[in-house]
Design a protein around this motif. Sequence first.
Motif, PDB file in Angstrom:
ATOM      1  N   ARG A 196       0.835  -1.208   0.000  1.00  0.00           N
ATOM      2  CA  ARG A 196       0.000   0.000   0.000  1.00  0.00           C
ATOM      3  C   ARG A 196       0.871   1.260   0.000  1.00  0.00           C
ATOM      4  O   ARG A 196       0.608   2.212  -0.719  1.00  0.00           O
ATOM      5  CB  ARG A 196      -0.920  -0.006   1.225  1.00  0.00           C
ATOM      6  N   ALA A 197       1.912   1.240   0.846  1.00  0.00           N
ATOM      7  CA  ALA A 197       2.820   2.389   0.892  1.00  0.00           C
ATOM      8  C   ALA A 197       3.649   2.486  -0.384  1.00  0.00           C
ATOM      9  O   ALA A 197       4.086   3.575  -0.769  1.00  0.00           O
ATOM     10  CB  ALA A 197       3.740   2.275   2.109  1.00  0.00           C
ATOM     11  N   TYR A 213      -7.829   4.202  -0.353  1.00  0.00           N
ATOM     12  CA  TYR A 213      -6.372   4.349  -0.294  1.00  0.00           C
ATOM     13  C   TYR A 213      -5.891   5.505  -1.164  1.00  0.00           C
ATOM     14  O   TYR A 213      -4.941   6.209  -0.808  1.00  0.00           O
ATOM     15  CB  TYR A 213      -5.702   3.045  -0.715  1.00  0.00           C
ATOM     16  N   ALA A 214      -6.554   5.699  -2.299  1.00  0.00           N
ATOM     17  CA  ALA A 214      -6.188   6.828  -3.159  1.00  0.00           C
ATOM     18  C   ALA A 214      -6.494   8.150  -2.455  1.00  0.00           C
ATOM     19  O   ALA A 214      -5.694   9.095  -2.506  1.00  0.00           O
ATOM     20  CB  ALA A 214      -6.943   6.736  -4.480  1.00  0.00           C
ATOM     21  N   MET A 215      -7.644   8.245  -1.788  1.00  0.00           N
ATOM     22  CA  MET A 215      -7.990   9.461  -1.043  1.00  0.00           C
ATOM     23  C   MET A 215      -7.041   9.667   0.127  1.00  0.00           C
ATOM     24  O   MET A 215      -6.620  10.787   0.425  1.00  0.00           O
ATOM     25  CB  MET A 215      -9.435   9.384  -0.547  1.00  0.00           C
ATOM     26  N   LEU A 216      -6.685   8.569   0.806  1.00  0.00           N
ATOM     27  CA  LEU A 216      -5.829   8.673   1.984  1.00  0.00           C
ATOM     28  C   LEU A 216      -4.410   9.089   1.635  1.00  0.00           C
ATOM     29  O   LEU A 216      -3.813   9.926   2.329  1.00  0.00           O
ATOM     30  CB  LEU A 216      -5.804   7.321   2.713  1.00  0.00           C
ATOM     31  N   SER A 217      -3.836   8.523   0.574  1.00  0.00           N
ATOM     32  CA  SER A 217      -2.427   8.751   0.261  1.00  0.00           C
ATOM     33  C   SER A 217      -2.111  10.221   0.053  1.00  0.00           C
ATOM     34  O   SER A 217      -0.992  10.666   0.312  1.00  0.00           O
ATOM     35  CB  SER A 217      -2.015   7.940  -0.968  1.00  0.00           C
ATOM     36  N   SER A 218      -3.097  10.985  -0.419  1.00  0.00           N
ATOM     37  CA  SER A 218      -2.874  12.414  -0.650  1.00  0.00           C
ATOM     38  C   SER A 218      -2.876  13.217   0.642  1.00  0.00           C
ATOM     39  O   SER A 218      -2.437  14.369   0.655  1.00  0.00           O
ATOM     40  CB  SER A 218      -3.957  12.959  -1.591  1.00  0.00           C
ATOM     41  N   ALA A 219      -3.364  12.629   1.721  1.00  0.00           N
ATOM     42  CA  ALA A 219      -3.480  13.352   2.989  1.00  0.00           C
ATOM     43  C   ALA A 219      -2.389  12.967   3.986  1.00  0.00           C
ATOM     44  O   ALA A 219      -2.350  13.512   5.086  1.00  0.00           O
ATOM     45  CB  ALA A 219      -4.856  13.093   3.607  1.00  0.00           C
ATOM     46  N   LEU A 220      -1.485  12.044   3.603  1.00  0.00           N
ATOM     47  CA  LEU A 220      -0.485  11.542   4.542  1.00  0.00           C
ATOM     48  C   LEU A 220       0.884  12.191   4.324  1.00  0.00           C
ATOM     49  O   LEU A 220       1.265  12.471   3.182  1.00  0.00           O
ATOM     50  CB  LEU A 220      -0.336  10.024   4.386  1.00  0.00           C
ATOM     51  N   PRO A 221       1.645  12.392   5.406  1.00  0.00           N
ATOM     52  CA  PRO A 221       3.033  12.831   5.248  1.00  0.00           C
ATOM     53  C   PRO A 221       3.851  11.733   4.585  1.00  0.00           C
ATOM     54  O   PRO A 221       3.788  10.562   4.986  1.00  0.00           O
ATOM     55  CB  PRO A 221       3.488  13.087   6.692  1.00  0.00           C
ATOM     56  N   ALA A 222       4.623  12.082   3.566  1.00  0.00           N
ATOM     57  CA  ALA A 222       5.326  11.085   2.757  1.00  0.00           C
ATOM     58  C   ALA A 222       6.274  10.224   3.583  1.00  0.00           C
ATOM     59  O   ALA A 222       6.434   9.031   3.327  1.00  0.00           O
ATOM     60  CB  ALA A 222       6.096  11.782   1.638  1.00  0.00           C
ATOM     61  N   LYS A 223       6.922  10.813   4.599  1.00  0.00           N
ATOM     62  CA  LYS A 223       7.926  10.083   5.362  1.00  0.00           C
ATOM     63  C   LYS A 223       7.313   9.058   6.316  1.00  0.00           C
ATOM     64  O   LYS A 223       8.028   8.245   6.887  1.00  0.00           O
ATOM     65  CB  LYS A 223       8.802  11.057   6.142  1.00  0.00           C
ATOM     66  N   LYS A 224       5.992   9.130   6.509  1.00  0.00           N
ATOM     67  CA  LYS A 224       5.323   8.171   7.398  1.00  0.00           C
ATOM     68  C   LYS A 224       4.243   7.408   6.643  1.00  0.00           C
ATOM     69  O   LYS A 224       3.272   6.926   7.237  1.00  0.00           O
ATOM     70  CB  LYS A 224       4.720   8.896   8.604  1.00  0.00           C
ATOM     71  N   MET A 225       4.414   7.266   5.342  1.00  0.00           N
ATOM     72  CA  MET A 225       3.408   6.634   4.505  1.00  0.00           C
ATOM     73  C   MET A 225       3.157   5.188   4.939  1.00  0.00           C
ATOM     74  O   MET A 225       2.014   4.755   5.077  1.00  0.00           O
ATOM     75  CB  MET A 225       3.847   6.656   3.041  1.00  0.00           C
ATOM     76  N   GLY A 226       4.225   4.423   5.156  1.00  0.00           N
ATOM     77  CA  GLY A 226       4.071   3.027   5.533  1.00  0.00           C
ATOM     78  C   GLY A 226       3.384   2.876   6.877  1.00  0.00           C
ATOM     79  O   GLY A 226       2.481   2.042   7.032  1.00  0.00           O
ATOM     80  N   TYR A 227       3.803   3.680   7.849  1.00  0.00           N
ATOM     81  CA  TYR A 227       3.212   3.582   9.181  1.00  0.00           C
ATOM     82  C   TYR A 227       1.732   3.905   9.148  1.00  0.00           C
ATOM     83  O   TYR A 227       0.911   3.163   9.698  1.00  0.00           O
ATOM     84  CB  TYR A 227       3.933   4.514  10.154  1.00  0.00           C
ATOM     85  N   LYS A 287      -7.069  14.536   9.413  1.00  0.00           N
ATOM     86  CA  LYS A 287      -8.534  14.602   9.430  1.00  0.00           C
ATOM     87  C   LYS A 287      -9.161  13.655   8.416  1.00  0.00           C
ATOM     88  O   LYS A 287     -10.139  12.953   8.713  1.00  0.00           O
ATOM     89  CB  LYS A 287      -8.975  16.043   9.144  1.00  0.00           C
ATOM     90  N   THR A 288      -8.599  13.620   7.205  1.00  0.00           N
ATOM     91  CA  THR A 288      -9.149  12.746   6.161  1.00  0.00           C
ATOM     92  C   THR A 288      -9.090  11.288   6.594  1.00  0.00           C
ATOM     93  O   THR A 288     -10.011  10.511   6.329  1.00  0.00           O
ATOM     94  CB  THR A 288      -8.376  12.930   4.843  1.00  0.00           C
ATOM     95  N   MET A 289      -8.021  10.917   7.274  1.00  0.00           N
ATOM     96  CA  MET A 289      -7.863   9.541   7.733  1.00  0.00           C
ATOM     97  C   MET A 289      -8.930   9.193   8.773  1.00  0.00           C
ATOM     98  O   MET A 289      -9.485   8.077   8.761  1.00  0.00           O
ATOM     99  CB  MET A 289      -6.465   9.364   8.313  1.00  0.00           C
ATOM    100  N   ILE A 290      -9.234  10.114   9.655  1.00  0.00           N
ATOM    101  CA  ILE A 290     -10.269   9.886  10.669  1.00  0.00           C
ATOM    102  C   ILE A 290     -11.629   9.705   9.998  1.00  0.00           C
ATOM    103  O   ILE A 290     -12.407   8.816  10.365  1.00  0.00           O
ATOM    104  CB  ILE A 290     -10.310  11.065  11.672  1.00  0.00           C
ATOM    105  N   GLN A 291     -11.925  10.542   9.007  1.00  0.00           N
ATOM    106  CA  GLN A 291     -13.205  10.430   8.303  1.00  0.00           C
ATOM    107  C   GLN A 291     -13.307   9.094   7.563  1.00  0.00           C
ATOM    108  O   GLN A 291     -14.350   8.433   7.591  1.00  0.00           O
ATOM    109  CB  GLN A 291     -13.350  11.597   7.324  1.00  0.00           C
ATOM    110  N   LEU A 292     -12.210   8.706   6.905  1.00  0.00           N
ATOM    111  CA  LEU A 292     -12.207   7.440   6.179  1.00  0.00           C
ATOM    112  C   LEU A 292     -12.273   6.239   7.119  1.00  0.00           C
ATOM    113  O   LEU A 292     -12.720   5.163   6.724  1.00  0.00           O
ATOM    114  CB  LEU A 292     -10.957   7.335   5.301  1.00  0.00           C
ATOM    115  N   ALA A 293     -11.850   6.431   8.369  1.00  0.00           N
ATOM    116  CA  ALA A 293     -11.877   5.334   9.330  1.00  0.00           C
ATOM    117  C   ALA A 293     -13.301   4.807   9.519  1.00  0.00           C
ATOM    118  O   ALA A 293     -13.525   3.594   9.609  1.00  0.00           O
ATOM    119  CB  ALA A 293     -11.306   5.786  10.668  1.00  0.00           C
TER     120      ALA A 293
END
Length: 509
Positions: free
Chosen positions: A132-133, A429-443, A307-313
């Motif tokens: 995924r990352a 996952y497509a919506m989430l990836s745009s909202a995540l910090p790149a250096k913590k993508m895997g986590y 925030k986007t991650m919480i909504q998608l949760a």
Amino acid sequence: MEKVSLTSEKPKLSFWQIWNMSFGFLGIQFGFALQNANTSRIFETLGGDTKNLAFYWLAAPVTGLLVQPLIGYYSDRTWHPKWGRRRPFFAIGALLASIALIIMPNSPSLWIAIGMLWIMDGSINISMEPFRAFVGDMLPPSQRTAGFAMQSFFIGIGAVVASALPWMFTNWVGLSNTAVAGEIPESVKWSFYVGAFAFFAAVMWTVLSTKEYPPDKEDINPEKKDEPIQIKFAPEVYMKIGLALLAVAALLTIWFYTQQLDPQLYVLCGVISVFGLSYFIASLFMKKNLYRNGFVQIVRDFQNMPKTMIQLAFVQFFSWFALFAMWIYTTSAVTSHIYLSTDTTSLAYNEGADWVSLLFSGYNGIAAIAALVLPYLAKLTSRRITHLMALTCGGLGLISFYFISDPDWLILSMVGVGIAWASILSVPYAMLSSALPAKKMGYYMGIFNFFIVIPQIVAASVLGFMISTFFDSEFIYALIIGGISMILAGLLCLGVNDEDEVSMKENAI
């Protein structure tokens, strides 16, 4: 490969580059599809009580809850000049999962089969999580929907073949699909052997054909020792949250005990306790100023999700609750409600179980086709609307099982499920990836799967209790509950803040 930082704009990859980097999911889905379509059958054949199927399945989500964030966390911090960042985890997980697939259908007892499910699911997660990352690492935002859709395509193709393997071995090769009590049919055993080979071979194709971008030093060590720690919440806040969760778990345990409710419900208390204890221990480390401790970082990042991650949760929770209800109870629902048999040694039961394998194959085939269409539909409407439409199709498909008496018509039900499955595997996952910090993508991709694992644990803890208590152990109602849950997930998707959608609107203005 040219030097590209995780924080810089990635160059667009060709169709075949995206194909190669996604091909491993073909093998991963061989493992998941064989697990999903045949595990309940194996448990029942080895003497498992149908009422306790959800409890037996708990090994899978509990393993994911532990493995996924750790694999994501450490894959963010891994780099080898030859093997890269994510690919070592692909290879190790594939090897372990393939071994587990060979052992699973040869389990001599129920509890060994449950233990093998634990090992197999954990190994699959070791391979799957970094994939995924991988999309976020390798593709620019404009290609990420296509990247996740390509993964969904291979998931669909792999599952079509894997789910149909028992039927194929029975009807094309002539292996028996029945056996004496306590024995797994030969058709199922050979399906798992083929799945083991396909899993390892497909994942290694991606490992050997794809090169990762070499990172900057700060990409491997996101938290620099000379940088000040940004403290959003004081240690006391984490301690209060932890104590509150532990109190809730204790009160629920007392209530379940005094009311003499189903023991499976105690699992829910255990999960709440784990989260409460994690917060409490993290607060103790923070009070000693040990903020750079890996455990503390995991808890703090969980508390500070975008925030986007919480909504998608919430979307993920209800989507995967529905899927888990389907995976656990479709065999029991179809064999009892349509084939009118609960005897695992009878021809009717095994014909029904084989038909379920084919139905699972069918919905994955539909998913493979739908995965190619979804990116275009998302461009015409939006990713949120696309996901709503897909989940509604899936929900109606699950509900329709109740009204069907001719098993052939279940194919139509699975068309809806297949459309939803393709979207579930790509659009969030497509919506989430745009909202995540790149250096913590895997986590964060690992943490995001908490909201796949938690609904599975809730389903395993609650569904069996609900069906036996309120629906007289008529397992067809589990599919109806799942259908309603999936439609609710689609409606919740409308409230998600899609960063790419907002960005495109701003650029248009």
